[in-house]
Write a protein that holds these residues in place. Structure first.
Motif: not given
Lengths: 206, 206
Positions: A4, A73, A75-77, A84, A86, A88
């Motif tokens: 990711l 943060t 972080g949905e897939p 992927r 993510i 912040v």
């Protein structure tokens, strides 16, 4: 262990014409090329996440030395078509005198009123709404107007900040009673004499 | 673009013997094998970060269906000897009746009083302190005791929750005046009759 990437995104607020505005940049690269998006980008190998947020804001908008606070943060897939990723999210408030310049990743940067946002890339609409909610919640228990006001200010000026963040007009008498009860501001020894009658200047309690 | 991994870590609080406690597990794997650490682990490919936090807590401690709130994302470059690992920290409060079981990654799980923590792995000491600070700040503006108290409770019970979180005794009269001023709780129509004299039962305002 997931392959990711991690990014930072910054919701930068200011108040213009009595309305809360957010800074957006037009994307020069895919995905969402040509769309507006929050300033942000990938976290580099040798920097902390906080450092990445400051760097991206500086590179993309020229805004420096600003108070940034981590927001959440996300972080949905499937939030990013690249895979992927993510992110912040951070938010910050600046006085509207800041000068913006376009950086390498952004064609142009501009302020948009919260109630007149263009379509934005990724899940940035969610992030902006989350930041706005945080800001509203903070009005009740912090000196959130600190970054937007001079060191000493009148209660009218403070009320304008609250009204911009809430997107609503407030009753002057109720506002003053509530603010003074909270103990977040205290009167200074000075008065503003520019209006028809002098107005007491206040400051935030340390 | 940085090659990195992302984890979740959960600071699970409870109150035992009038003191705030945190749940730690003993690590079965390197790094820090044999040390205590927060429950947590790597985010999997097809789950959101929030889902990962719930899953890791369930797998490592057996605790389920708990209210988890995202705390902060810790992203210093050298916080994990395995390489670049950024962690999204969560915190939660549970009533002390929860039963813990050890999961696959943890030899055993145990509650530790905040003032008697063993040495912990990674930057988990920082994360625990950050969570404790958040909890203390939330006492002033939220129903943070909600997860720790029955639906109706006496002000003495609420005071014990505040004292545990603050790690300090509070003056009964000041506490009651402040709590009632805040408008977070309201009297119910019931009284607790187990003590020497009946005590008014309160509930959190919706």
């Amino acid at each position: 262990m997931t392959k990711l990437q991690i990014t930072v995104d910054i919701v930068l607020f200011t108040i213009l014409e009595r309305q809360l505005h957010v800074l957006l940049i037009r994307r020069l690269a895919e995905p969402f090329r040509g769309s507006y998006a929050l300033p942000g980008g990938f976290v580099l190998e040798n920097e902390s996440v906080d450092e990445a947020a400051h760097r991206e804001l500086r590179e993309e908008t020229g805004v420096e030395k600003v108070f940034l606070e981590q927001l959440y943060t996300f972080g949905e897939p499937n939030r990013d078509p690249r895979g992927r990723v993510i992110t912040v999210a951070y938010y910050a408030l600046v006085a509207n005198s800041h000068i913006l310049r376009s950086g390498t990743d952004a064609a142009d940067a501009a302020w948009f009123a919260l109630n007149k946002l263009p379509p934005v890339a990724f899940d940035h609409q969610n992030i902006i709404e989350y930041a706005q909610q945080r800001l509203r919640n903070k009005l009740d228990y912090s000196n959130v107007g600190f970054e937007l006001l001079p060191e000493k200010f009148t209660l009218t000026e403070l009320q304008l900040v609250h009204e911009a963040i809430l997107g609503a007009n407030l009753d002057k008498r109720n506002f003053r009673r509530k603010i003074l009860q909270q103990g977040i501001v205290e009167p200074s020894k000075e008065w503003q004499k520019t209006g028809r009658k002098p107005a007491q200047l206040y400051r935030f309690v340390d």
